[in-house]
Scaffold this motif. Sequence first.
Motif, PDB file in Angstrom:
ATOM      1  N   MET A   1      -4.118   8.232  -0.263  1.00  0.00           N
ATOM      2  CA  MET A   1      -3.620   9.534  -0.697  1.00  0.00           C
ATOM      3  C   MET A   1      -3.983  10.581   0.354  1.00  0.00           C
ATOM      4  O   MET A   1      -5.153  10.682   0.757  1.00  0.00           O
ATOM      5  CB  MET A   1      -4.308   9.875  -2.015  1.00  0.00           C
ATOM      6  CG  MET A   1      -3.440  10.545  -3.024  1.00  0.00           C
ATOM      7  SD  MET A   1      -4.431  10.848  -4.490  1.00  0.00           S
ATOM      8  CE  MET A   1      -3.587   9.857  -5.672  1.00  0.00           C
ATOM      9  N   LEU A   2      -2.987  11.308   0.791  1.00  0.00           N
ATOM     10  CA  LEU A   2      -3.191  12.274   1.872  1.00  0.00           C
ATOM     11  C   LEU A   2      -2.828  13.670   1.374  1.00  0.00           C
ATOM     12  O   LEU A   2      -1.843  13.836   0.627  1.00  0.00           O
ATOM     13  CB  LEU A   2      -2.278  11.885   3.033  1.00  0.00           C
ATOM     14  CG  LEU A   2      -2.651  12.230   4.461  1.00  0.00           C
ATOM     15  CD1 LEU A   2      -3.981  11.610   4.839  1.00  0.00           C
ATOM     16  CD2 LEU A   2      -1.573  11.742   5.424  1.00  0.00           C
ATOM     17  N   ARG A   3      -3.612  14.626   1.768  1.00  0.00           N
ATOM     18  CA  ARG A   3      -3.268  16.012   1.428  1.00  0.00           C
ATOM     19  C   ARG A   3      -3.708  16.905   2.573  1.00  0.00           C
ATOM     20  O   ARG A   3      -4.860  16.863   2.988  1.00  0.00           O
ATOM     21  CB  ARG A   3      -3.974  16.448   0.147  1.00  0.00           C
ATOM     22  CG  ARG A   3      -3.665  17.864  -0.267  1.00  0.00           C
ATOM     23  CD  ARG A   3      -4.392  18.205  -1.556  1.00  0.00           C
ATOM     24  NE  ARG A   3      -4.181  19.584  -1.922  1.00  0.00           N
ATOM     25  CZ  ARG A   3      -4.979  20.581  -1.544  1.00  0.00           C
ATOM     26  NH1 ARG A   3      -6.033  20.343  -0.816  1.00  0.00           N
ATOM     27  NH2 ARG A   3      -4.707  21.811  -1.916  1.00  0.00           N
ATOM     28  N   LYS A   4      -2.777  17.691   3.079  1.00  0.00           N
ATOM     29  CA  LYS A   4      -3.035  18.601   4.201  1.00  0.00           C
ATOM     30  C   LYS A   4      -3.772  17.888   5.339  1.00  0.00           C
ATOM     31  O   LYS A   4      -4.748  18.391   5.882  1.00  0.00           O
ATOM     32  CB  LYS A   4      -3.818  19.824   3.719  1.00  0.00           C
ATOM     33  CG  LYS A   4      -2.994  20.704   2.789  1.00  0.00           C
ATOM     34  CD  LYS A   4      -3.740  21.935   2.355  1.00  0.00           C
ATOM     35  CE  LYS A   4      -2.860  22.759   1.422  1.00  0.00           C
ATOM     36  NZ  LYS A   4      -3.581  23.843   0.771  1.00  0.00           N
ATOM     37  N   GLY A   5      -3.306  16.682   5.649  1.00  0.00           N
ATOM     38  CA  GLY A   5      -3.855  15.940   6.784  1.00  0.00           C
ATOM     39  C   GLY A   5      -5.137  15.196   6.513  1.00  0.00           C
ATOM     40  O   GLY A   5      -5.668  14.523   7.397  1.00  0.00           O
ATOM     41  N   GLU A   6      -5.664  15.298   5.285  1.00  0.00           N
ATOM     42  CA  GLU A   6      -6.931  14.628   4.991  1.00  0.00           C
ATOM     43  C   GLU A   6      -6.743  13.567   3.916  1.00  0.00           C
ATOM     44  O   GLU A   6      -5.985  13.769   2.971  1.00  0.00           O
ATOM     45  CB  GLU A   6      -7.969  15.651   4.523  1.00  0.00           C
ATOM     46  CG  GLU A   6      -8.360  16.624   5.623  1.00  0.00           C
ATOM     47  CD  GLU A   6      -9.366  17.661   5.153  1.00  0.00           C
ATOM     48  OE1 GLU A   6      -9.728  17.642   3.964  1.00  0.00           O
ATOM     49  OE2 GLU A   6      -9.758  18.483   5.988  1.00  0.00           O
ATOM     50  N   VAL A   7      -7.460  12.455   4.073  1.00  0.00           N
ATOM     51  CA  VAL A   7      -7.392  11.392   3.067  1.00  0.00           C
ATOM     52  C   VAL A   7      -8.241  11.825   1.869  1.00  0.00           C
ATOM     53  O   VAL A   7      -9.432  12.115   2.021  1.00  0.00           O
ATOM     54  CB  VAL A   7      -7.914  10.063   3.644  1.00  0.00           C
ATOM     55  CG1 VAL A   7      -7.976   8.995   2.553  1.00  0.00           C
ATOM     56  CG2 VAL A   7      -7.021   9.598   4.781  1.00  0.00           C
TER      57      VAL A   7
ATOM     58  N   CYS B   1       0.849  -1.194   0.000  1.00  0.00           N
ATOM     59  CA  CYS B   1       0.000   0.000   0.000  1.00  0.00           C
ATOM     60  C   CYS B   1       0.882   1.240   0.000  1.00  0.00           C
ATOM     61  O   CYS B   1       1.692   1.441   0.903  1.00  0.00           O
ATOM     62  CB  CYS B   1      -0.909   0.006   1.225  1.00  0.00           C
ATOM     63  SG  CYS B   1      -1.908   1.496   1.318  1.00  0.00           S
ATOM     64  N   GLY B   2       0.732   2.042  -1.019  1.00  0.00           N
ATOM     65  CA  GLY B   2       1.466   3.308  -1.077  1.00  0.00           C
ATOM     66  C   GLY B   2       0.738   4.353  -0.252  1.00  0.00           C
ATOM     67  O   GLY B   2      -0.486   4.451  -0.307  1.00  0.00           O
ATOM     68  N   PHE B   3       1.506   5.081   0.527  1.00  0.00           N
ATOM     69  CA  PHE B   3       0.939   6.146   1.360  1.00  0.00           C
ATOM     70  C   PHE B   3       1.494   7.446   0.783  1.00  0.00           C
ATOM     71  O   PHE B   3       2.665   7.778   0.990  1.00  0.00           O
ATOM     72  CB  PHE B   3       1.378   5.924   2.805  1.00  0.00           C
ATOM     73  CG  PHE B   3       0.617   6.730   3.819  1.00  0.00           C
ATOM     74  CD1 PHE B   3      -0.704   7.092   3.628  1.00  0.00           C
ATOM     75  CD2 PHE B   3       1.222   7.100   5.008  1.00  0.00           C
ATOM     76  CE1 PHE B   3      -1.398   7.812   4.572  1.00  0.00           C
ATOM     77  CE2 PHE B   3       0.538   7.813   5.974  1.00  0.00           C
ATOM     78  CZ  PHE B   3      -0.778   8.174   5.744  1.00  0.00           C
ATOM     79  N   VAL B   4       0.642   8.120   0.044  1.00  0.00           N
ATOM     80  CA  VAL B   4       1.106   9.199  -0.823  1.00  0.00           C
ATOM     81  C   VAL B   4       0.697  10.553  -0.292  1.00  0.00           C
ATOM     82  O   VAL B   4      -0.404  10.703   0.218  1.00  0.00           O
ATOM     83  CB  VAL B   4       0.471   9.014  -2.222  1.00  0.00           C
ATOM     84  CG1 VAL B   4       0.939  10.086  -3.169  1.00  0.00           C
ATOM     85  CG2 VAL B   4       0.787   7.644  -2.769  1.00  0.00           C
ATOM     86  N   GLY B   5       1.568  11.501  -0.462  1.00  0.00           N
ATOM     87  CA  GLY B   5       1.215  12.872  -0.112  1.00  0.00           C
ATOM     88  C   GLY B   5       2.448  13.730  -0.127  1.00  0.00           C
ATOM     89  O   GLY B   5       3.557  13.216   0.066  1.00  0.00           O
ATOM     90  N   PRO B   6       2.277  15.021  -0.356  1.00  0.00           N
ATOM     91  CA  PRO B   6       3.445  15.899  -0.363  1.00  0.00           C
ATOM     92  C   PRO B   6       4.054  16.021   1.033  1.00  0.00           C
ATOM     93  O   PRO B   6       3.440  15.601   2.025  1.00  0.00           O
ATOM     94  CB  PRO B   6       2.887  17.242  -0.841  1.00  0.00           C
ATOM     95  CG  PRO B   6       1.419  17.173  -0.605  1.00  0.00           C
ATOM     96  CD  PRO B   6       1.026  15.743  -0.611  1.00  0.00           C
ATOM     97  N   ASN B   7       5.240  16.593   1.117  1.00  0.00           N
ATOM     98  CA  ASN B   7       5.861  16.819   2.427  1.00  0.00           C
ATOM     99  C   ASN B   7       4.915  17.635   3.300  1.00  0.00           C
ATOM    100  O   ASN B   7       4.316  18.604   2.833  1.00  0.00           O
ATOM    101  CB  ASN B   7       7.184  17.583   2.265  1.00  0.00           C
ATOM    102  CG  ASN B   7       8.247  16.705   1.634  1.00  0.00           C
ATOM    103  OD1 ASN B   7       8.239  15.490   1.807  1.00  0.00           O
ATOM    104  ND2 ASN B   7       9.154  17.315   0.896  1.00  0.00           N
ATOM    105  N   GLY B   8       4.789  17.228   4.562  1.00  0.00           N
ATOM    106  CA  GLY B   8       3.948  17.984   5.490  1.00  0.00           C
ATOM    107  C   GLY B   8       2.471  17.633   5.393  1.00  0.00           C
ATOM    108  O   GLY B   8       1.641  18.303   5.997  1.00  0.00           O
ATOM    109  N   SER B   9       2.140  16.561   4.669  1.00  0.00           N
ATOM    110  CA  SER B   9       0.716  16.232   4.508  1.00  0.00           C
ATOM    111  C   SER B   9       0.190  15.378   5.662  1.00  0.00           C
ATOM    112  O   SER B   9      -1.005  15.136   5.750  1.00  0.00           O
ATOM    113  CB  SER B   9       0.501  15.502   3.181  1.00  0.00           C
ATOM    114  OG  SER B   9       1.278  14.327   3.142  1.00  0.00           O
ATOM    115  N   GLY B  10       1.091  14.898   6.529  1.00  0.00           N
ATOM    116  CA  GLY B  10       0.656  14.127   7.706  1.00  0.00           C
ATOM    117  C   GLY B  10       0.983  12.644   7.631  1.00  0.00           C
ATOM    118  O   GLY B  10       0.534  11.872   8.475  1.00  0.00           O
TER     119      GLY B  10
END
Lengths: 301, 269
Positions: free
Chosen positions: A203-209, A34-43
Amino acid sequence: MSNTAISVTDLSKKYGEQVAVSHATFEVPLGTICGFVGPNGSGKTTTMRMLLGLITPTGGTGEILGESIKHPEKYLPRVGAMIEGPAFYPALSGKENLNVLASLGGFSTDRVQGLLEQVGLGDRGKSKFKTYSLGMKQRLGIAAALLPDPKLLMLDEPTNGLDPEGIQEVRALLRSLANNGTSVFVSSHLLSELELISDYLVMLRKGEVVFTGKMTDLMLAQQPIIIAKTLNESDLVVLQGIAEKAGHHASIRDGALHVQGPANWAIELNRAAFDAGITLSQLTPQLPNLEETFFEMTGDK
Amino acid sequence: MWNVAFAEIRKLRRPTLFFGTMGAAVFFSALFSSLLFLLIDSPQGNSDRGRVVGREVLSLSTGVVQGFSSVGGFLGIIALCVFAAQTAQEYTYGTLRNLLVRQPSRMRILLGKFIAMNFFALAMIALSAIVSISASIILAPGAKVSTDLWFNSDGRHAIFTTFINVTISVIGFGIIGMVLGLLLRSPISAISFGVLWLLIIENLLIAVKSSWQSWLPGTQLYAVAAGGTAVGPVSDGIEYSHALIVGGIYVGVGAVIASFLFLRRDVAN
């Protein structure tokens, strides 16, 4: 027995007023990568820390291998992890560092040499950790994570600092572990890297899936895109106007126009460009990659 | 807990740390004990702060451990540095997260580390006792100090009680080091603060008001090592039982606060 390796519901973490992770809800099936994706700082790292019992969630619940994350002692003996880069004692050798962790976890130190060889450090095990290159440190971190012969492996940015050959080796290692039934939860901000190995995606962005599900479902749900380049870059804006007028979403990135639409609409675009006196230097219909999908879904860039 | 202790011992036995610490203990033990006998006729004194310890005192049954009890406070400072460094380094290297993934019970981590460091401290104290007593035996004839009473039953009792007192004192200093390591989360900060406090600030405070010597933590632990006599650098007039109780309260309260924070605090580095 639960068929999920990881299951979290409304998991949240706040530091004062700052929200690091907000109501994250997702599941990771057993035996998948499972890939856990998100930019730096996304949580991503904060979520992993909560799953490993290093920090306390401010809300929500979670289960790892069927056990509540409130009781990490029940599942951590079956979990291997490398969080936020490899951390070891600089004055000890790589082998001695692994021996320390083996003693701590009650594992046999006989496994250590084999693990060093598995990650390509067989001949450098006696060198002090402080003499290792970044790639070697990363490999040692992966070896440490494999110490308990884990049912679930959680790796945070495992390919940082590795050369292309090393990245390929890690990719092959993770695939072989998954084929043998180990669930792998691997985070990275390099989306192209995860696209190659993941079966499943969070996929995570700004702390939200923003997405959780099978990688194939995500990619199939995406519209194909047409990438067009013009001889004069200033014509891209005109071309974008033509595409949008025809009802297609279009954006300019990296000196090219990305148009969402079926592959055969490329013929129409070519004709319209010709009529407008625009010379195209490239016109390629293709499925979007993970990075493009991520930006499309999150509205970034 | 024992797994944690065994893992910690692997770290403590690395040559630079082990031989460096034992070397320091040997050096100070030999130095303190030797000066007692070599400078016995010096008008500047032969003990700390220019105090004169004469042949009559050294010839008593307690004479054999005079040097050992004097060096007890220094062993404590060494222990404080080692305990603080070994605790705080887990934060600076980021290795605490590895420890907690392999052993999620934070109390076991703390107790295991404490047990391992106590073994280390015991080895240091035993070595110091051997060096110090050996130096005393070797140098006593040259200084015309009688050793007749050193190994009778009172002498053996003095060796035993001094060993216990020095051990209590050293472990007390070590716990203070652990507390500083847990609170400050940096070996340099923890050691600097601990050593500055013990060697400078407490002495300055006592110089300002001498009655404070009965209430400062380091002074109490020095006094415990010296058996409550006037042997320690700043421990004149402190009863052993008073030093044990007050020092114990400081160590106990510090340990409870630091343990509570360690158990509750997020590991975010």
